[in-house]
Design a protein around this motif. Structure first.
Motif, short mmCIF file in Angstrom:
data_model
loop_
_atom_site.label_atom_id
_atom_site.label_comp_id
_atom_site.label_asym_id
_atom_site.label_seq_id
_atom_site.Cartn_x
_atom_site.Cartn_y
_atom_site.Cartn_z
N GLU A 1 8.19 6.34 4.34
CA GLU A 1 7.90 5.99 5.74
C GLU A 1 6.53 6.52 6.15
OE1 GLU A 1 10.84 7.35 4.82
OE2 GLU A 1 12.32 5.85 5.36
N ASP A 2 6.19 7.74 5.70
CA ASP A 2 4.87 8.30 5.99
C ASP A 2 3.78 7.48 5.29
OD1 ASP A 2 6.12 10.26 7.47
OD2 ASP A 2 5.99 11.78 5.90
N ALA A 3 4.04 7.10 4.05
CA ALA A 3 3.08 6.29 3.30
C ALA A 3 2.86 4.93 3.98
CB ALA A 3 3.57 6.08 1.87
N PHE A 4 3.92 4.39 4.54
CA PHE A 4 3.85 3.12 5.26
C PHE A 4 2.94 3.27 6.49
CE2 PHE A 4 7.00 -0.58 6.31
CZ PHE A 4 5.95 -1.47 6.28
N PHE B 1 1.56 14.68 5.20
CA PHE B 1 0.39 13.81 5.06
C PHE B 1 -0.74 14.48 4.29
CE2 PHE B 1 2.78 12.28 8.66
CZ PHE B 1 2.75 10.91 8.48
N ALA B 2 -0.44 15.60 3.64
CA ALA B 2 -1.46 16.37 2.93
C ALA B 2 -2.15 15.55 1.83
CB ALA B 2 -0.85 17.63 2.34
N ARG B 3 -1.43 14.63 1.22
CA ARG B 3 -2.00 13.82 0.13
C ARG B 3 -2.66 12.55 0.65
NH1 ARG B 3 2.22 13.79 -4.71
NH2 ARG B 3 0.35 13.54 -5.95
N SER B 4 -2.72 12.42 1.95
CA SER B 4 -3.33 11.25 2.58
C SER B 4 -4.82 11.47 2.77
CB SER B 4 -2.67 11.02 3.95
OG SER B 4 -3.45 10.17 4.74
N GLY C 1 0.82 -1.21 0.00
CA GLY C 1 0.00 0.00 0.00
C GLY C 1 0.85 1.26 0.00
N ALA C 2 1.96 1.24 0.73
CA ALA C 2 2.84 2.40 0.78
C ALA C 2 3.48 2.66 -0.58
CB ALA C 2 3.91 2.18 1.85
N VAL C 3 3.86 1.60 -1.27
CA VAL C 3 4.47 1.75 -2.60
C VAL C 3 3.48 2.39 -3.57
CG1 VAL C 3 5.33 0.45 -4.59
CG2 VAL C 3 6.12 -0.13 -2.30
N LYS C 4 2.22 2.05 -3.45
CA LYS C 4 1.19 2.57 -4.36
C LYS C 4 0.60 3.90 -3.91
CE LYS C 4 -0.19 -2.03 -5.88
NZ LYS C 4 -1.29 -3.00 -5.97
N SER C 5 0.98 4.37 -2.75
CA SER C 5 0.40 5.56 -2.13
C SER C 5 0.76 6.85 -2.86
CB SER C 5 0.88 5.65 -0.68
OG SER C 5 0.44 6.85 -0.09
N GLN C 6 -0.10 7.86 -2.71
CA GLN C 6 0.17 9.20 -3.22
C GLN C 6 1.02 10.00 -2.24
OE1 GLN C 6 -0.83 10.45 -6.30
NE2 GLN C 6 -1.28 8.29 -6.59
N VAL C 7 1.21 9.48 -1.03
CA VAL C 7 2.05 10.15 -0.04
C VAL C 7 3.50 10.00 -0.49
CG1 VAL C 7 2.76 10.20 2.39
CG2 VAL C 7 0.37 9.71 1.80
#
Length: 92
Positions: free
Chosen positions: A39-42, A63-66, A29-35
């Protein structure tokens, strides 16, 4: 803060908040994230899997893109700490 104070603070926080393990799915999920920051995406991927209500961080802008609700520590305390509760403010 001394090492002992930090450890006591962490022990107190662990009584207030749940801790979750991370999984391989969180990594995917972190790899595919927009964050942008991995580490934040994780953390976001793990929090979403665990249905976390909000994330508390001093670094809200990362985390604005979260899709997660993100609050600063002071905002969290203002919103959830009882008015008559005394707490210490610690600057890092």
């Amino acid at each position: 803060m001394s090492n002992a104070q930090v450890r006591r603070t962490i022990e107190n926080l662990m009584r207030l908040f749940d801790l979750y393990s991370v999984t391989e799915a969180d990594c995917v999920g972190a790899v595919k994230s927009q964050v942008e920051d991995f580490e934040d995406a994780f953390m976001v991927a793990s929090a979403e899997r665990c249905s976390v209500d909000c994330m508390v961080t001093r670094n809200e802008k990362d985390f604005a893109r979260s899709s997660m609700l993100v609050m600063s520590p002071s905002e969290f305390v203002k919103r959830f700490c009882p008015a008559d509760y005394h707490y210490d403010v610690v600057d890092f």
